[in-house]
Design an enzyme around this catalytic site. Sequence first.
Site, mmCIF file in Angstrom:
data_model
loop_
_atom_site.group_PDB
_atom_site.id
_atom_site.type_symbol
_atom_site.label_atom_id
_atom_site.label_comp_id
_atom_site.label_asym_id
_atom_site.label_seq_id
_atom_site.Cartn_x
_atom_site.Cartn_y
_atom_site.Cartn_z
ATOM 1 N N CYS A 170 59.583 33.161 14.936
ATOM 2 C CA CYS A 170 59.452 31.964 15.785
ATOM 3 C C CYS A 170 60.095 30.727 15.162
ATOM 4 C CB CYS A 170 57.993 31.702 16.114
ATOM 5 S SG CYS A 170 57.284 32.964 17.193
ATOM 6 N N HIS A 200 64.318 23.930 31.311
ATOM 7 C CA HIS A 200 65.666 24.100 30.759
ATOM 8 C C HIS A 200 66.014 23.058 29.692
ATOM 9 C CE1 HIS A 200 66.054 26.978 34.019
ATOM 10 N NE2 HIS A 200 67.049 27.497 33.319
ATOM 11 N N GLU A 208 53.084 31.855 27.164
ATOM 12 C CA GLU A 208 54.450 32.022 26.667
ATOM 13 C C GLU A 208 55.028 33.372 27.075
ATOM 14 O OE1 GLU A 208 54.782 31.522 22.462
ATOM 15 O OE2 GLU A 208 54.551 29.357 22.584
#
Length: 122
Positions: free
Chosen positions: A28, A72, A111
């Site tokens: 991550c 985005h 997530e």
Amino acid sequence: MSEVLELVKDFRFEAAHFLPHVPEGHKCRRMHGHSFRGELAVRGPVDERLGWVIDFAQLKKAVDPIVDQLDHYLLNEIAGLENPTAEMLAVWIWRKIAVEVPNLVRVTIEETCTSRCHFYGP
């Protein structure tokens, strides 16, 4: 009607992030993206006249500008999200939205289809 109900409004956005404070070599720590899914949960009594707890359109109106900020984008570049874990993102959204959403009880950030965080407020 004195029953208390919980309404949930879903929202979605695509975004990239990385977690700068995890150990070197942690997957991550590298930039990666998610198809995030979130929920706003509101709890309260049904209004006798209107027949609802809150208008779903009011929840949509509150969350849409937040989705516009996140969708985005690289989350790390957004003020307050420099360490954009699911936990920090849920708290950040709560702080942005709680004032205009009466009886907010939970913000959820998912997530992946198997990993999510629930924040129940301060």
